[in-house]
Motif scaffolding. Structure first.
Motif, PDB file in Angstrom:
ATOM      1  N   GLY A 189     -50.610 -46.132 -16.031  1.00  0.00           N
ATOM      2  CA  GLY A 189     -49.247 -45.305 -15.410  1.00  0.00           C
ATOM      3  C   GLY A 189     -49.930 -45.099 -13.894  1.00  0.00           C
ATOM      4  N   MET A 228     -49.361 -38.951 -10.978  1.00  0.00           N
ATOM      5  CA  MET A 228     -50.632 -38.393 -11.502  1.00  0.00           C
ATOM      6  C   MET A 228     -51.712 -39.534 -11.814  1.00  0.00           C
ATOM      7  SD  MET A 228     -50.149 -35.169 -11.779  1.00  0.00           S
ATOM      8  CE  MET A 228     -51.630 -34.790 -12.411  1.00  0.00           C
ATOM      9  N   ASP A 285     -49.854 -50.409 -14.540  1.00  0.00           N
ATOM     10  CA  ASP A 285     -48.376 -50.035 -14.555  1.00  0.00           C
ATOM     11  C   ASP A 285     -47.644 -51.153 -15.012  1.00  0.00           C
ATOM     12  OD1 ASP A 285     -45.839 -48.626 -14.041  1.00  0.00           O
ATOM     13  OD2 ASP A 285     -47.377 -47.318 -12.861  1.00  0.00           O
ATOM     14  N   ILE A 286     -46.364 -50.887 -15.139  1.00  0.00           N
ATOM     15  CA  ILE A 286     -45.706 -52.202 -16.048  1.00  0.00           C
ATOM     16  C   ILE A 286     -45.323 -53.152 -15.042  1.00  0.00           C
ATOM     17  CG2 ILE A 286     -44.702 -50.945 -17.948  1.00  0.00           C
ATOM     18  CD1 ILE A 286     -42.477 -49.937 -16.308  1.00  0.00           C
ATOM     19  N   ALA A 293     -50.630 -41.687 -18.314  1.00  0.00           N
ATOM     20  CA  ALA A 293     -50.085 -40.712 -17.281  1.00  0.00           C
ATOM     21  C   ALA A 293     -48.707 -41.733 -17.317  1.00  0.00           C
ATOM     22  CB  ALA A 293     -50.834 -40.760 -16.157  1.00  0.00           C
ATOM     23  N   VAL A 294     -48.028 -41.993 -18.214  1.00  0.00           N
ATOM     24  CA  VAL A 294     -46.891 -42.671 -18.349  1.00  0.00           C
ATOM     25  C   VAL A 294     -45.720 -41.353 -18.552  1.00  0.00           C
ATOM     26  CG1 VAL A 294     -47.430 -44.620 -19.324  1.00  0.00           C
ATOM     27  CG2 VAL A 294     -46.338 -42.974 -20.671  1.00  0.00           C
ATOM     28  N   PRO A 295     -44.473 -41.513 -17.937  1.00  0.00           N
ATOM     29  CA  PRO A 295     -43.354 -40.590 -18.070  1.00  0.00           C
ATOM     30  C   PRO A 295     -43.308 -39.634 -19.463  1.00  0.00           C
ATOM     31  CG  PRO A 295     -42.327 -42.651 -16.954  1.00  0.00           C
ATOM     32  CD  PRO A 295     -43.845 -42.985 -17.585  1.00  0.00           C
ATOM     33  N   GLU A 296     -42.939 -38.560 -19.079  1.00  0.00           N
ATOM     34  CA  GLU A 296     -42.887 -37.589 -20.193  1.00  0.00           C
ATOM     35  C   GLU A 296     -41.778 -37.613 -21.130  1.00  0.00           C
ATOM     36  OE1 GLU A 296     -45.335 -35.323 -20.365  1.00  0.00           O
ATOM     37  OE2 GLU A 296     -44.904 -33.560 -21.030  1.00  0.00           O
ATOM     38  N   LEU A 342     -41.940 -42.974 -25.591  1.00  0.00           N
ATOM     39  CA  LEU A 342     -42.854 -44.085 -24.511  1.00  0.00           C
ATOM     40  C   LEU A 342     -43.993 -43.604 -24.806  1.00  0.00           C
ATOM     41  CD1 LEU A 342     -42.730 -45.937 -22.277  1.00  0.00           C
ATOM     42  CD2 LEU A 342     -42.637 -44.212 -20.834  1.00  0.00           C
ATOM     43  N   LYS A 343     -44.525 -42.540 -25.042  1.00  0.00           N
ATOM     44  CA  LYS A 343     -45.938 -42.256 -25.290  1.00  0.00           C
ATOM     45  C   LYS A 343     -46.632 -42.765 -26.537  1.00  0.00           C
ATOM     46  CE  LYS A 343     -46.307 -38.481 -22.131  1.00  0.00           C
ATOM     47  NZ  LYS A 343     -47.079 -38.508 -20.763  1.00  0.00           N
ATOM     48  N   THR A 349     -46.859 -46.406 -26.301  1.00  0.00           N
ATOM     49  CA  THR A 349     -48.062 -46.880 -25.485  1.00  0.00           C
ATOM     50  C   THR A 349     -49.392 -46.657 -26.462  1.00  0.00           C
ATOM     51  OG1 THR A 349     -46.854 -46.106 -23.605  1.00  0.00           O
ATOM     52  CG2 THR A 349     -49.227 -46.402 -23.076  1.00  0.00           C
ATOM     53  N   ASN A 396     -52.167 -37.156 -20.462  1.00  0.00           N
ATOM     54  CA  ASN A 396     -51.847 -36.151 -19.339  1.00  0.00           C
ATOM     55  C   ASN A 396     -50.674 -35.683 -19.677  1.00  0.00           C
ATOM     56  OD1 ASN A 396     -52.529 -35.062 -17.004  1.00  0.00           O
ATOM     57  ND2 ASN A 396     -51.150 -36.314 -16.103  1.00  0.00           N
ATOM     58  N   THR A 397     -50.217 -35.267 -20.817  1.00  0.00           N
ATOM     59  CA  THR A 397     -48.680 -34.956 -21.081  1.00  0.00           C
ATOM     60  C   THR A 397     -48.934 -33.357 -20.550  1.00  0.00           C
ATOM     61  OG1 THR A 397     -47.062 -33.964 -22.568  1.00  0.00           O
ATOM     62  CG2 THR A 397     -49.584 -34.249 -23.517  1.00  0.00           C
ATOM     63  N   SER A 398     -47.982 -33.014 -20.103  1.00  0.00           N
ATOM     64  CA  SER A 398     -47.652 -31.568 -19.580  1.00  0.00           C
ATOM     65  C   SER A 398     -47.257 -30.548 -20.888  1.00  0.00           C
ATOM     66  CB  SER A 398     -46.941 -31.283 -18.338  1.00  0.00           C
ATOM     67  OG  SER A 398     -46.919 -32.149 -17.576  1.00  0.00           O
ATOM     68  N   TYR A 450     -54.482 -32.916 -16.499  1.00  0.00           N
ATOM     69  CA  TYR A 450     -54.953 -32.709 -14.883  1.00  0.00           C
ATOM     70  C   TYR A 450     -53.449 -32.106 -14.130  1.00  0.00           C
ATOM     71  CZ  TYR A 450     -58.498 -36.199 -15.358  1.00  0.00           C
ATOM     72  OH  TYR A 450     -59.702 -36.917 -15.731  1.00  0.00           O
TER      73      TYR A 450
HETATM   74  N1  NAD Z   1     -46.159 -34.579 -11.689  1.00  0.00           N
HETATM   75  C1  NAD Z   1     -46.701 -33.576 -12.343  1.00  0.00           C
HETATM   76  O1  NAD Z   1     -46.889 -32.445 -11.375  1.00  0.00           O
HETATM   77  C2  NAD Z   1     -47.725 -33.393 -13.481  1.00  0.00           C
HETATM   78  C3  NAD Z   1     -48.797 -32.611 -13.802  1.00  0.00           C
HETATM   79  C4  NAD Z   1     -49.228 -32.708 -14.824  1.00  0.00           C
HETATM   80  C5  NAD Z   1     -48.987 -33.637 -15.841  1.00  0.00           C
HETATM   81  N2  NAD Z   1     -48.150 -34.581 -15.437  1.00  0.00           N
HETATM   82  C6  NAD Z   1     -47.780 -35.508 -16.732  1.00  0.00           C
HETATM   83  O2  NAD Z   1     -48.190 -36.673 -16.268  1.00  0.00           O
HETATM   84  C7  NAD Z   1     -47.595 -37.838 -16.729  1.00  0.00           C
HETATM   85  C8  NAD Z   1     -46.945 -38.688 -15.745  1.00  0.00           C
HETATM   86  O3  NAD Z   1     -46.386 -37.953 -14.670  1.00  0.00           O
HETATM   87  P1  NAD Z   1     -46.171 -38.377 -13.163  1.00  0.00           P
HETATM   88  O4  NAD Z   1     -45.586 -37.249 -12.328  1.00  0.00           O
HETATM   89  O5  NAD Z   1     -47.370 -39.074 -12.673  1.00  0.00           O
HETATM   90  O6  NAD Z   1     -44.950 -39.446 -13.220  1.00  0.00           O
HETATM   91  P2  NAD Z   1     -44.541 -40.668 -12.440  1.00  0.00           P
HETATM   92  O7  NAD Z   1     -42.977 -41.045 -12.786  1.00  0.00           O
HETATM   93  O8  NAD Z   1     -44.783 -40.481 -11.035  1.00  0.00           O
HETATM   94  O9  NAD Z   1     -45.327 -42.102 -12.963  1.00  0.00           O
HETATM   95  C9  NAD Z   1     -45.277 -42.504 -13.940  1.00  0.00           C
HETATM   96  C10 NAD Z   1     -45.749 -44.050 -13.951  1.00  0.00           C
HETATM   97  O10 NAD Z   1     -45.774 -44.787 -15.235  1.00  0.00           O
HETATM   98  C11 NAD Z   1     -45.316 -46.000 -15.033  1.00  0.00           C
HETATM   99  N3  NAD Z   1     -45.159 -46.452 -16.606  1.00  0.00           N
HETATM  100  C12 NAD Z   1     -43.917 -46.241 -17.356  1.00  0.00           C
HETATM  101  N4  NAD Z   1     -44.003 -46.908 -18.418  1.00  0.00           N
HETATM  102  C13 NAD Z   1     -45.236 -47.151 -18.545  1.00  0.00           C
HETATM  103  C14 NAD Z   1     -45.964 -48.068 -19.495  1.00  0.00           C
HETATM  104  N5  NAD Z   1     -45.357 -48.193 -20.781  1.00  0.00           N
HETATM  105  N6  NAD Z   1     -47.388 -48.347 -19.240  1.00  0.00           N
HETATM  106  C15 NAD Z   1     -47.712 -48.083 -18.030  1.00  0.00           C
HETATM  107  N7  NAD Z   1     -47.068 -47.609 -16.964  1.00  0.00           N
HETATM  108  C16 NAD Z   1     -46.003 -47.146 -17.412  1.00  0.00           C
HETATM  109  C17 NAD Z   1     -44.060 -45.907 -14.251  1.00  0.00           C
HETATM  110  O11 NAD Z   1     -43.700 -47.182 -13.648  1.00  0.00           O
HETATM  111  C18 NAD Z   1     -44.657 -44.998 -13.156  1.00  0.00           C
HETATM  112  O12 NAD Z   1     -45.447 -45.616 -12.200  1.00  0.00           O
HETATM  113  C19 NAD Z   1     -46.143 -37.139 -17.542  1.00  0.00           C
HETATM  114  O13 NAD Z   1     -46.710 -36.981 -18.822  1.00  0.00           O
HETATM  115  C20 NAD Z   1     -46.098 -35.791 -16.879  1.00  0.00           C
HETATM  116  O14 NAD Z   1     -45.621 -34.665 -17.684  1.00  0.00           O
HETATM  117  C21 NAD Z   1     -47.307 -34.216 -14.406  1.00  0.00           C
END
Ligand code: NAD
Length: 382
Positions: A13, A17, A36-37, A94-97, A101-102, A105, A122-124, A146
């Motif tokens: 991802g 993050m 990334d995908i 660090a894919v979407p929450e 999907l997690k 992966t 990196n799940t929140s 993180y």
């Molecule tokens: N944004 C924040 O403030 C924050 C802080 C701490 C933790 N998190 C956690 O980090 C994770 C990612 O959040 P984010 O804010 O970076 O999201 P984001 O949407 O910015 O990024 C997620 C990325 O993952 C990609 N993706 C989707 N499916 C995928 C796969 N199968 N393989 C590889 N990549 C894939 C997407 O195309 C996207 O680029 C979540 O679990 C979120 O809860 C986020």
């Protein structure tokens, strides 16, 4: 396995993050496969890393030689999952929450990565135990949480799932240290871990005040700003995004206590698409940049310490559950937010006063979660 055996990292991802986590590991000299995908998503992640590193080089914080090595050999962009994890000793997801999907992966990585590879999420919010269960290596699965932006924020929570081994936890901890970050162990994957969980009750109180409507957001933010804080609590909610606060409330209401349910004002804002800074309007108007807060509007009807004591009360709950030690609370919050730790702020308040104050807040706002814990009554918060 020891930390010295960790040489190559994969980050799955490349979003907000993922690109930051990759950049931090690259700055520590690790080889990083970033996946990334779609090619365009990986390219965007790579260009965000390069832009940030260029700035750090110009400020003298990263050496030009390291930046050249990062571009020529250390950073490897990938679209195929197999290409990313095949050589990795540690994978950080660090894919979407989204749990499905997690799990998908982690299931796929389990088949493609070497047997020794450690997996971190990196799940929140989500349970590491539930993510790990999909793999045949749950002892090698941990959380590495993180904070955003990963390049700036110092804290990384190192989370133990029910089956994570002591060796995997130690490697996670040492890896964070080698990335020049501050690791804090979370020994149980309690909802929200340390930082998001301990700060959640203040959010409940802020929601209750909004819904009651007697005091306006600006009046409370003015109090906070007049004591020198860079941003008040309501502006911070807008800045982060009211949708984030909304989804967090839903999750905590479901997993911890119904009192965490989102307030009516925030819910209405989210339904109207008024999410704060990112949409130009939330609790405040952002169309001309940061909202002007009129300090003369500061209210004397609200004591900021109320936000602190409800958080301290919550901290004692996760300490009692065995998730962390008392001293970890402030270490985590200070390094995640750059602000002050709640435990230090209540050090001089007597247990009887804390108890009375929390009982008063629980009755005033009808919230069971504000009722003082036994640890508060016994003074075990200082
Ligand atoms: N944004 C924040 O403030 C924050 C802080 C701490 C933790 N998190 C956690 O980090 C994770 C990612 O959040 P984010 O804010 O970076 O999201 P984001 O949407 O910015 O990024 C997620 C990325 O993952 C990609 N993706 C989707 N499916 C995928 C796969 N199968 N393989 C590889 N990549 C894939 C997407 O195309 C996207 O680029 C979540 O679990 C979120 O809860 C986020």
């Amino acid at each position: 396995m020891k930390i010295e055996d960790i040489k190559s990292i994969a980050v799955i991802g490349a979003g907000d993050m993922g690109h930051g986590i990759a950049e931090v590991a690259l700055m520590a000299g690790y080889k990083v496969f970033l996946r990334d995908i779609k090619q365009e998503f990986v390219d965007k992640g790579v260009s965000r890393i390069n832009q940030s590193l260029e700035k750090l080089v110009s400020k003298g914080k990263v050496e030009q030689g390291l930046f050249d090595r990062i571009r020529s050999e250390l950073l490897v962009p990938c679209v195929e999952l197999g290409d990313a994890v095949r050589e990795a000793d540690l994978v950080i997801e660090a894919v979407p929450e989204i749990m499905a999907l997690k799990q998908e992966t982690f299931g796929a990585m389990d088949k493609l990565a070497p047997a020794h590879t450690i997996f971190a999420s990196n799940t929140s919010t989500m349970k590491i135990t539930e993510i790990a269960a999909i793999t045949k290596r749950p002892e090698k699965v941990i959380g590495l949480h993180y904070f955003n932006p990963a390049v700036l924020m110092k804290l990384v929570e190192v989370i133990r799932g029910e089956k994570s081994s002591a060796e995997s936890m130690q490697i996670g901890y040492d890896f964070v240290l080698r990335n020049a970050k501050v690791p804090v162990r979370v020994e149980k994957d309690v909802a929200g871990f340390i930082v998001n969980r301990v700060q959640a009750p203040a959010g409940v109180l802020l929601n209750a005040i909004l819904d009651e409507g007697k005091i306006q957001p600006e009046q409370i933010d003015a109090v906070m700003r007049s004591i020198g804080a860079p941003m008040g609590p309501y502006e911070t909610m807008d800045y982060t995004g009211l949708d984030i606060s909304y989804h967090g409330s839903l999750y905590f209401a479901k997993t911890i206590h119904p009192d965490f349910a989102c307030g009516k004002v925030i819910q209405a804002k989210v339904e109207a698409g008024e999410l704060g800074k990112k949409t130009g309007k939330g609790l405040f108007d952002w169309s001309n940049g940061r909202p002007e807060i009129d300090l003369s509007k500061a209210t004397d009807q609200f004591d900021l310490m109320d936000l602190v004591v409800v958080n301290v009360n919550e901290a004692t709950k996760i300490i009692a559950e065995g998730a962390c030690k008392l001293e970890d609370i402030d270490l985590a919050i200070v390094n995640a937010t750059g602000g002050m730790g709640p435990m230090a702020l209540v050090k001089n308040i007597e247990p009887a006063d804390m108890t009375k104050r929390l009982e008063g807040l629980a009755a005033r706002w009808g919230k069971e979660i504000f009722k003082p814990t036994q640890m508060i009554k016994d003074g075990q918060y200082r």
